[in-house]
Design a protein around this motif. Structure first.
Motif, short mmCIF file in Angstrom:
data_model
loop_
_atom_site.label_atom_id
_atom_site.label_comp_id
_atom_site.label_asym_id
_atom_site.label_seq_id
_atom_site.Cartn_x
_atom_site.Cartn_y
_atom_site.Cartn_z
N TYR A 109 0.83 -1.20 0.00
CA TYR A 109 0.00 0.00 0.00
C TYR A 109 0.87 1.26 0.00
O TYR A 109 2.02 1.24 0.42
CB TYR A 109 -0.88 0.04 1.25
N VAL A 110 0.25 2.37 -0.44
CA VAL A 110 0.85 3.68 -0.25
C VAL A 110 -0.29 4.67 -0.02
O VAL A 110 -1.30 4.64 -0.73
CB VAL A 110 1.73 4.11 -1.44
N ILE A 111 -0.14 5.50 1.00
CA ILE A 111 -1.14 6.52 1.29
C ILE A 111 -0.89 7.71 0.36
O ILE A 111 0.24 8.18 0.22
CB ILE A 111 -1.03 6.99 2.75
N VAL A 112 -1.94 8.19 -0.28
CA VAL A 112 -1.82 9.39 -1.11
C VAL A 112 -2.94 10.37 -0.74
O VAL A 112 -4.06 9.97 -0.43
CB VAL A 112 -1.87 9.08 -2.62
N GLY A 113 -2.59 11.65 -0.73
CA GLY A 113 -3.60 12.68 -0.48
C GLY A 113 -3.99 12.87 0.96
O GLY A 113 -5.05 13.45 1.26
#
Length: 267
Positions: A109-113
């Protein structure tokens, strides 16, 4: 004229709750800018030792700790990810980290925003969408954050704000929109100790689910997380709402006991 079958509110709520049970819950710890070798080892050990969970679990850690996190969690079913990424694949972007680099560390996963990226770094809706697209291109699931400020909520703009933020991502991802995870995080509830009531959170999640339904056939399978001062004592009631499929956890993710309790609430 076609007559549509009547579905009363009680039956509709019941149907939504049944769909909620069918979607596997996801709890993601966002460590933000916290951590040390010693603290990380203790935290990860506490999480790993508490398995198995009845939900999917992941931790999104600062870039310098991706290697040790990957090694520690490699033999477990706990996943790991990053808190941000560049929209660019490579180039003269000093200080940036590409999704290709994250892929090499096995990030799921990668958190964006996240609201802190939007507020402190001036990230636009389109930049967030471009980062989500870059992540999916490398097989990493973007956790796309949306949420309103207190001023926007008090002005009655909540729905317009979150729909605008999500719309940019849906438009950019196109037919891949169903592959992201969405996280609703009211800015006024992040790190403040204030939490949206279960009813407030569910209302926004329902708006987001409806928006996704208009864009992808996978909307009812997609996970929409809630974030904003989630704690062991409020997790259960939040996670039983019809359209809330888990949480993006901040402060409580830094304490193994609290994070494990939240994971148990989701499972």
């Amino acid at each position: 004229m076609v007559t549509l079958p009547f579905i009363d509110n009680h039956r509709h709520k019941h149907l939504m709750q049944e769909m909620n049970k069918m979607r596997r819950k996801l709890v993601v710890g966002n460590w933000k800018m916290h951590g040390s070798h010693k603290a990380n080892a203790e935290l990860l050990a506490g999480i790993v030792e508490a398995r198995p969970f009845g939900c999917d679990v992941a931790v999104c850690v600062p870039f310098p700790y991706l290697s040790e996190t990957a090694v520690t969690l490699a033999a477990s079913d706990v996943r790991w990810g990053a808190q941000d990424c560049s929209a660019h694949e490579q180039g003269a972007y000093t200080g940036e980290v590409s999704v290709g680099m994250l892929h090499e560390f096995g990030c799921r996963y990668v958190i964006v925003g996240h609201s802190e990226r939007r507020a402190y770094h001036g990230e636009t809706d389109q930049l967030v969408a471009d980062k989500a697209k870059a992540a999916l291109a490398r097989g990493i699931t973007p956790i796309v954050c949306v949420g309103e400020t207190l001023e926007q909520r008090e002005a009655g703009e909540t729905e317009a704000v979150v729909k605008r933020q999500l719309s940019a991502v849906i438009h950019t991802l196109g037919h891949c929109a169903g592959e992201m995870v969405v996280a609703y995080e009211p800015v006024w509830a992040i790190g403040t100790g204030r939490t949206a009531s279960p009813e407030q959170a569910q209302a926004v999640h329902a708006v987001l689910r409806a928006q996704l339904r208009a864009a992808t056939a996978r909307a009812d399978e997609m996970q929409i997380l809630y974030g904003g001062s989630v704690k062991p004592d409020n997790a259960t009631v939040l996670f039983t709402q019809a359209d809330i499929d888990g949480g993006l956890i901040g402060g409580a993710a830094l304490k193994a006991k609290d994070f494990v309790a939240i994971c148990r609430a989701a499972g």
